[in-house]
Design a protein around this motif. Sequence first.
Motif, PDB file in Angstrom:
ATOM      1  N   PHE A  76       1.240  -1.382   0.066  1.00  0.00           N
ATOM      2  CA  PHE A  76      -0.055   0.180  -0.279  1.00  0.00           C
ATOM      3  C   PHE A  76       0.695   1.066   0.336  1.00  0.00           C
ATOM      4  O   PHE A  76       2.241   1.486   0.952  1.00  0.00           O
ATOM      5  CB  PHE A  76      -0.769  -0.083   1.514  1.00  0.00           C
ATOM      6  CG  PHE A  76      -2.070  -0.544   1.564  1.00  0.00           C
ATOM      7  CD1 PHE A  76      -3.249  -1.183   0.411  1.00  0.00           C
ATOM      8  CD2 PHE A  76      -1.002  -2.478   1.894  1.00  0.00           C
ATOM      9  CE1 PHE A  76      -3.994  -2.105   0.876  1.00  0.00           C
ATOM     10  CE2 PHE A  76      -2.259  -2.919   2.174  1.00  0.00           C
ATOM     11  CZ  PHE A  76      -3.787  -3.532   2.006  1.00  0.00           C
ATOM     12  N   LEU A  77       0.551   2.415  -0.561  1.00  0.00           N
ATOM     13  CA  LEU A  77       1.192   3.451  -1.032  1.00  0.00           C
ATOM     14  C   LEU A  77       0.111   4.447  -0.283  1.00  0.00           C
ATOM     15  O   LEU A  77      -1.221   5.169  -0.436  1.00  0.00           O
ATOM     16  CB  LEU A  77       1.382   4.458  -2.211  1.00  0.00           C
ATOM     17  CG  LEU A  77       2.262   4.862  -2.605  1.00  0.00           C
ATOM     18  CD1 LEU A  77       3.505   5.189  -2.025  1.00  0.00           C
ATOM     19  CD2 LEU A  77       1.701   5.929  -4.422  1.00  0.00           C
ATOM     20  N   ALA A  78       0.675   5.178   0.982  1.00  0.00           N
ATOM     21  CA  ALA A  78      -0.661   5.675   1.795  1.00  0.00           C
ATOM     22  C   ALA A  78      -0.822   7.026   1.633  1.00  0.00           C
ATOM     23  O   ALA A  78       0.772   7.608   2.284  1.00  0.00           O
ATOM     24  CB  ALA A  78      -0.897   5.511   3.422  1.00  0.00           C
ATOM     25  N   SER A  79      -1.104   8.406   2.074  1.00  0.00           N
ATOM     26  CA  SER A  79      -0.962   9.030   2.186  1.00  0.00           C
ATOM     27  C   SER A  79      -0.477   9.861   3.369  1.00  0.00           C
ATOM     28  O   SER A  79      -0.947   9.155   4.760  1.00  0.00           O
ATOM     29  CB  SER A  79      -2.338   9.835   1.876  1.00  0.00           C
ATOM     30  OG  SER A  79      -3.195   9.301   3.017  1.00  0.00           O
ATOM     31  N   ARG A  80      -0.376  10.724   3.766  1.00  0.00           N
ATOM     32  CA  ARG A  80       0.223  11.204   5.125  1.00  0.00           C
ATOM     33  C   ARG A  80      -0.711  11.812   5.489  1.00  0.00           C
ATOM     34  O   ARG A  80      -0.661  11.449   6.889  1.00  0.00           O
ATOM     35  CB  ARG A  80       1.630  11.306   4.333  1.00  0.00           C
ATOM     36  CG  ARG A  80       3.306  11.156   4.420  1.00  0.00           C
ATOM     37  CD  ARG A  80       4.081  11.984   4.496  1.00  0.00           C
ATOM     38  NE  ARG A  80       4.618  11.494   3.955  1.00  0.00           N
ATOM     39  CZ  ARG A  80       5.810  10.545   4.291  1.00  0.00           C
ATOM     40  NH1 ARG A  80       5.498   9.870   5.403  1.00  0.00           N
ATOM     41  NH2 ARG A  80       7.049  10.183   4.193  1.00  0.00           N
ATOM     42  N   ALA A  81      -1.310  12.331   5.033  1.00  0.00           N
ATOM     43  CA  ALA A  81      -2.975  13.061   6.106  1.00  0.00           C
ATOM     44  C   ALA A  81      -3.961  12.584   5.898  1.00  0.00           C
ATOM     45  O   ALA A  81      -4.038  11.235   5.137  1.00  0.00           O
ATOM     46  CB  ALA A  81      -3.006  14.446   5.333  1.00  0.00           C
ATOM     47  N   SER A  82      -4.856  13.138   6.434  1.00  0.00           N
ATOM     48  CA  SER A  82      -5.975  12.114   7.102  1.00  0.00           C
ATOM     49  C   SER A  82      -7.375  12.717   6.434  1.00  0.00           C
ATOM     50  O   SER A  82      -7.218  13.755   6.442  1.00  0.00           O
ATOM     51  CB  SER A  82      -6.236  11.400   8.324  1.00  0.00           C
ATOM     52  OG  SER A  82      -6.158  12.479   9.230  1.00  0.00           O
ATOM     53  N   TRP A  83      -8.268  12.400   6.227  1.00  0.00           N
ATOM     54  CA  TRP A  83      -9.612  12.581   5.847  1.00  0.00           C
ATOM     55  C   TRP A  83     -11.305  11.821   6.630  1.00  0.00           C
ATOM     56  O   TRP A  83     -10.958  10.818   6.470  1.00  0.00           O
ATOM     57  CB  TRP A  83      -9.313  13.109   4.673  1.00  0.00           C
ATOM     58  CG  TRP A  83      -8.710  13.711   4.084  1.00  0.00           C
ATOM     59  CD1 TRP A  83      -8.709  15.273   3.547  1.00  0.00           C
ATOM     60  CD2 TRP A  83      -7.613  13.475   3.550  1.00  0.00           C
ATOM     61  NE1 TRP A  83      -8.034  15.660   3.133  1.00  0.00           N
ATOM     62  CE2 TRP A  83      -6.933  14.481   2.764  1.00  0.00           C
ATOM     63  CE3 TRP A  83      -6.853  12.273   3.357  1.00  0.00           C
ATOM     64  CZ2 TRP A  83      -6.003  14.898   1.693  1.00  0.00           C
ATOM     65  CZ3 TRP A  83      -5.351  12.331   2.796  1.00  0.00           C
ATOM     66  CH2 TRP A  83      -5.122  13.888   2.658  1.00  0.00           C
ATOM     67  N   ARG A  84     -12.270  12.909   6.545  1.00  0.00           N
ATOM     68  CA  ARG A  84     -13.614  12.401   7.373  1.00  0.00           C
ATOM     69  C   ARG A  84     -14.466  12.180   5.947  1.00  0.00           C
ATOM     70  O   ARG A  84     -14.879  11.255   5.539  1.00  0.00           O
ATOM     71  CB  ARG A  84     -13.724  13.732   8.909  1.00  0.00           C
ATOM     72  CG  ARG A  84     -14.628  12.781   9.094  1.00  0.00           C
ATOM     73  CD  ARG A  84     -16.076  12.909  10.606  1.00  0.00           C
ATOM     74  NE  ARG A  84     -16.656  13.103  10.704  1.00  0.00           N
ATOM     75  CZ  ARG A  84     -16.468  11.732  11.619  1.00  0.00           C
ATOM     76  NH1 ARG A  84     -15.377  10.702  12.255  1.00  0.00           N
ATOM     77  NH2 ARG A  84     -18.068  11.127  12.125  1.00  0.00           N
ATOM     78  N   ASN A  85     -14.432  13.766   5.703  1.00  0.00           N
ATOM     79  CA  ASN A  85     -15.781  13.679   4.870  1.00  0.00           C
ATOM     80  C   ASN A  85     -15.104  14.607   3.105  1.00  0.00           C
ATOM     81  O   ASN A  85     -14.687  15.303   3.726  1.00  0.00           O
ATOM     82  CB  ASN A  85     -16.874  14.191   4.830  1.00  0.00           C
ATOM     83  CG  ASN A  85     -17.624  13.887   6.336  1.00  0.00           C
ATOM     84  OD1 ASN A  85     -17.632  12.892   5.850  1.00  0.00           O
ATOM     85  ND2 ASN A  85     -17.418  14.690   7.383  1.00  0.00           N
TER      86      ASN A  85
END
Length: 915
Positions: A76-85
């Motif tokens: 997996f290549l994952a974003s460093r940021a996270s989101w909700r909506n």
Amino acid sequence: MISTSSWYFRTRSAHSAIKFAWVLLVALLAGSAPAAVTPLFDGASLAGWEGDGAVWRVRDGAIVGGSLDGNPHNAFLASRASWRNFVLRLEYRLVGSTGFVNSGVQLRSQRLAAPDYEMSGFQADIGAGYSGCLYDESRRKRVLATAPKEVVAAAEHPGEWNQYEMRCEGARIRILLNGRQTVDYVEREPGIALDGHIALQIHGDSKAEVAFRAITIEDLPADLVPSPAEILGRFADQPAPTAPAEPVTWHNGHFVLAPGETVVFAGQENLVRAQRDGALEARLACACAAARPRFRFMAWEGDTVYEQWRDLNFGAWSGQLEAVGAGVVVAQFGQLEAFDGTARLPAFTAAYHHLLDQFAGRARLVLVTPMPFEGPAGPHLPDLRARNGDVAAYAAAVRAIAGQRGALFVDLMAPLGQRPADAPRLTDDGYHLNGAGLDEVARLIAAQLGLAPSPAADDPALRAALVDKNRLFADCWRPANWSFVYGDRVQWPFAKPAADQPALRTAFEQLRPLVAERDARIQALVAGDAPAAETVPPPPVTSAPEAPFPTPEEERAAMTVATGFTMTLVASERDGVIKPTQIAWDERGRLYIACSPTYPHVRPGARPADFILACDGAAVGGTLRAWRYAEGLTMVEGLEPGDGGLYVCDFDQLVHLSDRDGDGRADQRRVLLSGFGIGDTHQLINSLTHGPDGSLWFTQGLHAFSRVETPWGVERLDQAGVWRLRPRSLRLEGYFNGAKAGANCWGVAFDDHDQPFHKSGDRPEGYWSTPGLVHLAHPDDYHPVGALFRSPAKTTSLDFIGTAALPEDLQGCAVLAGFFASTIDLHRLRDDGAGFASQELPKLVTSATKVFRPVDVSMGPDGAIYVADWCNPVIGHYQASYADAQRDHGHGRIWRIAANGRAAPPRPALTDATP
């Protein structure tokens, strides 16, 4: 100046301008400008991402993962940021030769500590037959929502670039593949995280390579749904008192209420019936008048100690009790649980204790036992008395629990079990209390609590005031259209303010002072004082003031009817028709019209005002006489004559109305079933019809989560589906659970071979129902099996032609109500292997006015086709505010379509027929 009619009869250019204005209006109603779209990939580097550099790289302006030489495990290549909506958009291309050639896009996910190459969370799947599906990676490890295979087959281009759009809004997740929606999922399991990282996957055990490009995200507001405190605020009575440090108990074992104390009732349908009857509350209120208590019913059909189903984000018991300042909880469980037999008694005891733990932290308890079942009221109902040994065992368990917890105990089992065999019946079906039963149970509960009887408890004015207050409280505690205010449809304009009306959330909260006003009125009646006048809101306007509504004659002039047919007006608002939802005929040839002027939402505090219109002389050659057969209904969306009266879909209940004194108006109401879902008022139970087997068939839509108590146990149907009820035995069965054959099912009809078909108003297709009529909790998606009647625009309701009054080439054809495009459609069926195929025929009716909104079609006793015309420029539920001024509340028409030169066939004398 635009002429009176031209607002409705538009040219193409005018229509385009209005369409643009409508899109702008929707954006304004949404309350904010579109969110900014942010690129997540710069086209040249992996900045902002983290993952195994040996697996992931940038090539030709795309992120590439995996190898055609082999992939030993997931990566997996994952974003460093996270989101909700958010709305995530990207393009993908997956190629591979051997193994499980698969990829995916993680949503709201977290990287695992071990193994650190894995992610946990929602995944929009790609490849290996799972494209368009929603999978739960490394958590529940199962497909949460399956994409229709025929949609994916038509939309996806394997081995080429494809567009993927993933919309995460609160508990709702939607996936679109090349513009075609494949999944619309709502997360309902507690504890599932709704925020996290985005990640790109290449699946292990494969020789495959995946590429992603044009990756953007549209960040949506984090709090689409109000906070838990705001949600509970819809019915909160007062600032909550501080919860006691120790469990509270009764002083010396006596039922004594503190001044201003709130008593809450929790339990099953019999307590819901008590809420709507007033007898129990009247006795308690009069006996405890000095304390000036308040009473709040929080019972729900189908509740058990094991599960109390509630809408998404409804709130925990602790918060609900705190919101009303509960000091006492009166609980009655064990009746439904007794259907499980005594083998489950240990589980019942443990679950009841767990439930009471949620009550007892702040409230004293009164535990009421289940009651003995009565014998059957008819030969086809089950004799539930065979279960009374089990009921007695559950009553004994309740007694033991009460003793262990210091709760007051009310025994209904012993006194009701000693009633003479010839005593008047207390139930309708051996189980659910009738009026006499509610009075008797109220008397027993009050007596066992040591409360003296009071003649004031029988005051009709008091009882009416109690029922009215309970209705208002239910409207804010358990409101209709929940999904648009607190659930998974909050982003739609429906709950937004319009004209002089507030947002729907505010409308719910406006009920609180009305409930308080009714409380004061009740206390005055109990004390013998003159009560203050009630606040009753004005009715909604009947039509948009800025646009004169076309007359029936103007509307008819805009219609084009197929050659060889004539279309005439049968009845209109001039005769009392307002917002018709279904039409039906009885054995005398009398036409009944379900009318819902209060749709789509009853204004705060307004009393139910829907009605059923009866019409004599509606068939050709008669002089029309119309009158209101029944009034005081709520969102009535179905009716069918039978058993000497009418079966009616009345909001969350299926009722039977009858005329006992022969004056042509219903004077008896009998509740057959209760507990149908009300999360969205355009998806309530609807479209009743008799089948050739004598059963009643009807449908419900996507947000109707139904828990219905029957003498055979609880029947549940989650989301859209088809119901079948055997009226004499009250056997109820639901089919296509989970919206597996349409998301807004609306109407069932039978062909000449007694095969059932049903329609769904959310799409052009309907369904051949027969293969799916298996009573399953988790059926497969049915769309690939039975979909029929495809047309360019959405339709709803259907019937089959089988009469000499219509041409031979139309015999066996289906006629459908084209509400969306203002048409009446025809489809011819033909055998296709073991099933059917359908062919669309030329339209029977088209219209140049979008006021023509056919929502029901029915073959009349004279062989003509009759059409219920909703008659409204606004047809979408989601797309406009509930209070939009363009939602008409004052018009409706019934039309008749007949073939020229063909006489009506002779009508059989059905009134003389015997069973």
